[in-house]
Enzyme design. Structure first.
Site, mmCIF file in Angstrom:
data_model
loop_
_atom_site.group_PDB
_atom_site.id
_atom_site.type_symbol
_atom_site.label_atom_id
_atom_site.label_comp_id
_atom_site.label_asym_id
_atom_site.label_seq_id
_atom_site.Cartn_x
_atom_site.Cartn_y
_atom_site.Cartn_z
ATOM 1 N N ASN A 154 0.797 -1.236 0.000
ATOM 2 C CA ASN A 154 0.000 0.000 0.000
ATOM 3 C C ASN A 154 0.830 1.288 0.000
ATOM 4 O O ASN A 154 0.377 2.299 -0.533
ATOM 5 C CB ASN A 154 -0.999 -0.008 1.158
ATOM 6 N N GLU A 251 5.166 -4.628 11.697
ATOM 7 C CA GLU A 251 4.092 -3.642 11.480
ATOM 8 C C GLU A 251 2.973 -4.384 10.773
ATOM 9 O O GLU A 251 3.036 -4.613 9.568
ATOM 10 C CB GLU A 251 4.609 -2.488 10.610
ATOM 11 N N CYS A 285 -3.300 0.422 6.914
ATOM 12 C CA CYS A 285 -3.324 -0.514 8.038
ATOM 13 C C CYS A 285 -3.979 0.062 9.276
ATOM 14 O O CYS A 285 -4.641 -0.636 10.027
ATOM 15 C CB CYS A 285 -1.890 -0.906 8.364
ATOM 16 N N GLU A 459 8.187 2.203 14.445
ATOM 17 C CA GLU A 459 8.905 2.903 13.383
ATOM 18 C C GLU A 459 8.826 4.400 13.682
ATOM 19 O O GLU A 459 7.995 4.858 14.454
ATOM 20 C CB GLU A 459 8.268 2.583 12.016
HETATM 21 P P1 NAD Z 1 1.244 -9.694 3.136
HETATM 22 O O1 NAD Z 1 1.356 -10.147 4.537
HETATM 23 O O2 NAD Z 1 0.519 -10.558 2.187
HETATM 24 O O3 NAD Z 1 2.694 -9.474 2.500
HETATM 25 C C1 NAD Z 1 3.626 -8.585 3.082
HETATM 26 C C2 NAD Z 1 5.011 -8.903 2.561
HETATM 27 O O4 NAD Z 1 5.468 -10.125 3.124
HETATM 28 C C3 NAD Z 1 5.100 -9.080 1.044
HETATM 29 O O5 NAD Z 1 6.280 -8.462 0.587
HETATM 30 C C4 NAD Z 1 5.194 -10.587 0.880
HETATM 31 O O6 NAD Z 1 5.857 -10.996 -0.295
HETATM 32 C C5 NAD Z 1 5.991 -10.962 2.097
HETATM 33 N N1 NAD Z 1 5.846 -12.341 2.558
HETATM 34 C C6 NAD Z 1 4.784 -13.162 2.441
HETATM 35 N N2 NAD Z 1 5.045 -14.351 3.018
HETATM 36 C C7 NAD Z 1 6.299 -14.289 3.518
HETATM 37 C C8 NAD Z 1 7.130 -15.197 4.247
HETATM 38 N N3 NAD Z 1 6.716 -16.409 4.589
HETATM 39 N N4 NAD Z 1 8.369 -14.789 4.608
HETATM 40 C C9 NAD Z 1 8.799 -13.547 4.301
HETATM 41 N N5 NAD Z 1 8.067 -12.651 3.604
HETATM 42 C C10 NAD Z 1 6.820 -13.011 3.232
HETATM 43 O O7 NAD Z 1 0.620 -8.234 3.222
HETATM 44 P P2 NAD Z 1 0.082 -7.309 2.038
HETATM 45 O O8 NAD Z 1 -1.165 -7.952 1.530
HETATM 46 O O9 NAD Z 1 1.180 -6.989 1.113
HETATM 47 O O10 NAD Z 1 -0.281 -5.975 2.825
HETATM 48 C C11 NAD Z 1 -1.468 -5.784 3.509
HETATM 49 C C12 NAD Z 1 -1.294 -6.033 4.994
HETATM 50 O O11 NAD Z 1 -0.232 -5.239 5.493
HETATM 51 C C13 NAD Z 1 -2.508 -5.632 5.801
HETATM 52 O O12 NAD Z 1 -2.752 -6.585 6.801
HETATM 53 C C14 NAD Z 1 -2.119 -4.328 6.409
HETATM 54 O O13 NAD Z 1 -2.798 -3.992 7.577
HETATM 55 C C15 NAD Z 1 -0.666 -4.528 6.642
HETATM 56 N N6 NAD Z 1 0.035 -3.247 6.747
HETATM 57 C C16 NAD Z 1 0.522 -2.854 7.972
HETATM 58 C C17 NAD Z 1 1.149 -1.627 8.116
HETATM 59 C C18 NAD Z 1 1.686 -1.172 9.453
HETATM 60 O O14 NAD Z 1 2.534 -0.296 9.477
HETATM 61 N N7 NAD Z 1 1.246 -1.720 10.561
HETATM 62 C C19 NAD Z 1 1.292 -0.795 7.005
HETATM 63 C C20 NAD Z 1 0.800 -1.223 5.771
HETATM 64 C C21 NAD Z 1 0.170 -2.456 5.664
#
Ligand code: NAD
Length: 485
Positions: A154, A251, A285, A459
């Site tokens: 995002n 995060e 998020c 962060e």
């Molecule tokens: P996701 O969990 O599907 O993927 C996040 C990242 O992790 C991607 O780069 C993915 O390739 C990687 N990944 C997936 N499996 C992995 C593994 N086993 N080992 C290492 N890396 C792995 O999340 P998304 O769909 O890209 O993003 C949306 C989510 O992120 C939502 O839940 C949102 O709330 C959260 N988010 C949190 C924050 C925050 O600061 N708290 C900010 C933005 C988004």
């Protein structure tokens, strides 16, 4: 169509773009049109190894530089990012689908803020002198070594900078793996950092899906992992990092509450709910997706909200007049549509929206459900789309208890004109980031992060330094040392 800002290859390693088309292709799809705008290749094991080896080789000399020298480079990168804000914002918009109206003020600018802030802080990172009678000790604040950043889709520029800036300021090297859904922007961050004078190898970007992330996390040469992503991914990454006793920052997701009391300023509260649900088409998020409105104000709130939503301008996100863009991907759009169906089936009242917009790309209508109850799936699970759930409440105690009745704890907001209540409620929230009469502000000066399942670590702000450095204690004896024999 090619755009001048498009990165030149899939990876950025050791100060240069690198292509390896033996890796599995990943098509980059423009969410506003559904068209393929680029193809990158997943990092092969050889690329992962090259990224790790070059980062490790570069890190010690970087850590040996003075903080002033490191900081100067980060601040130079911040200035370049600001100069190129337009081009970077166009790329961010094409990568994510977020309106240019947002990206031009919230992405490269926020990334530049982090580079500037931690660039300024680099020279101030010191240890402590601890007097011990005639002896003494001191602490050295040292880098962790090689940090891995893994991003969500995002905020690809912002996440790359929020992780990279404090890591580099502390003297670490970083390898950043962007989300496979939005792989382009982090490459530009790497390009700019090196243009600003960052020695080769210190900020490498490699592409890939979860397996590439996992191979980085599992590598013994990696000292720390900072993930922005969902809770299920967080569990996996945290567990894998634990096997190597690595430092982590998590995060993760949320289902944050936003409380609106009867005495709140109605328009400000409606603004908070709009910003906390529909900015970036709801793909934030920290969004306040459970909007608890005190029953005396509920109908007025819903009426004003419906009226204000008529001001939404949906269209080509590159048009500066557009303030609401598509979902990032077809898959995410379908997930959100599934939740909308579930909300209907559970008996929530659809106030507006609820459907896909008939145009190319992955557009959904801003959607509001009223008469939502705490047990409904749309009130419990993170939807990550433009779907607001409005719930009623009577008393402050009831609202706090219900707001906290979630496994998440990323953010929370309260709208009220009662000063004492505002602070009382903020203190009672089980969440890492709270807002009083505002929503979703994230300035670099303020720590950002979650409680409960929403995360570990913080962060931004000085707090981030704790997560990218470690203290070494050095005991110094001034006289002769005695021993029992
Ligand atoms: P996701 O969990 O599907 O993927 C996040 C990242 O992790 C991607 O780069 C993915 O390739 C990687 N990944 C997936 N499996 C992995 C593994 N086993 N080992 C290492 N890396 C792995 O999340 P998304 O769909 O890209 O993003 C949306 C989510 O992120 C939502 O839940 C949102 O709330 C959260 N988010 C949190 C924050 C925050 O600061 N708290 C900010 C933005 C988004």
């Amino acid at each position: 169509m090619t755009y001048p800002t498009q990165p030149k290859a899939s990876h950025f390693i050791d100060g240069a773009y690198v292509e390896d088309d033996t890796g599995t292709p990943i098509e980059v799809i423009c969410p506003a049109t559904g068209a393929v705008i680029a193809t990158v290749h997943e990092a092969t094991p050889a690329i992962v190894d090259r990224a790790i080896a070059s980062a490790r080789a570069a890190q010690a000399a970087w850590a040996a530089m003075t903080g002033t020298e490191r900081g100067r480079i980060l601040r130079r990168a911040a200035a370049i990012m600001r100069d190129r804000n337009h081009d970077l914002s166009v790329l961010e918009t094409r990568d994510t689908g977020k309106p240019y109206q947002e990206t031009s003020v919230a992405d490269a600018t926020s990334g530049a803020d982090a580079l500037e802030y931690f660039g300024g802080m680099a020279a101030t990172l010191t240890g402590q002198h601890i007097p011990l009678g005639e002896n003494w000790a001191y602490t050295r604040r040292e880098p962790l070594g090689l940090c891995v950043g893994i991003g969500a889709w995002n905020y690809p520029t912002q996440i790359a900078c929020w992780k990279g800036a404090p890591a580099l300021a502390c003297g670490n090297a970083m390898i950043f793996k962007p989300s496979e859904t939005t792989p382009l922007c982090a490459l530009k961050v790497a390009e700019i950092l090196h243009e600003a004078g960052l020695p080769a190898g210190l900020y490498n970007v490699i592409q890939g899906r979860g397996a590439v992330g996992a191979s980085l996390v599992g590598d013994a040469r990696v000292d720390k992992v900072s993930l922005t992503g969902s809770v299920p991914t967080g569990r996996k990454v945290y567990a894998a990092a634990a096997a190597g006793i690595k430092h982590v920052t998590m995060e993760l997701g949320g289902k944050s509450p936003l409380l609106v009391f009867d005495d709140a300023d109605l328009d400000s509260a409606v603004s908070g709910a709009i910003l906390g649900n529909f900015y970036s088409s709801g793909q934030v998020c920290s969004n306040g997706t459970r909007v608890f409105v005190q029953n005396g104000m509920r109908e007025a709130f819903l009426a004003r909200l419906a009226e204000r939503l008529r001001g939404v301008v949906i269209g080509d996100p590159l048009d500066p007049a557009v303030n609401f863009g598509p979902m990032v991907s077809e898959a995410q759009m379908n997930i959100v549509l599934g939740y909308v169906e579930q909300g209907r089936a559970e008996g929530a009242r659809l106030v507006c929206g609820g459907g896909r917009i008939d145009r190319p790309g992955f557009y959904l209508e801003p959607t509001v459900f009223a008469d939502v109850t705490d047990d409904m799936v749309i009130a419990r699970e993170e939807i990550f789309g433009p779907v607001m759930a409005v719930l009623g409440f009577d008393t402050e105690d009831e609202a706090i208890a219900r707001a906290n009745a979630t496994e998440f704890g990323l953010a929370a907001g309260v709208f009220t004109s009662d000063l004492a209540r505002a602070h009382r409620v903020a203190a009672a929230f089980e969440a890492g980031t709270c807002f009083i009469n505002s929503y979703n502000d994230a300035p670099v000066e303020v720590p950002f992060g979650g409680a409960k399942l929403s995360g570990v670590g913080r962060e931004n702000a000085a707090a981030a330094i704790e997560h990218y450095s470690q203290l070494k204690s050095v005991f110094v004896r001034m006289g002769a040392l005695e021993a029992p024999f």
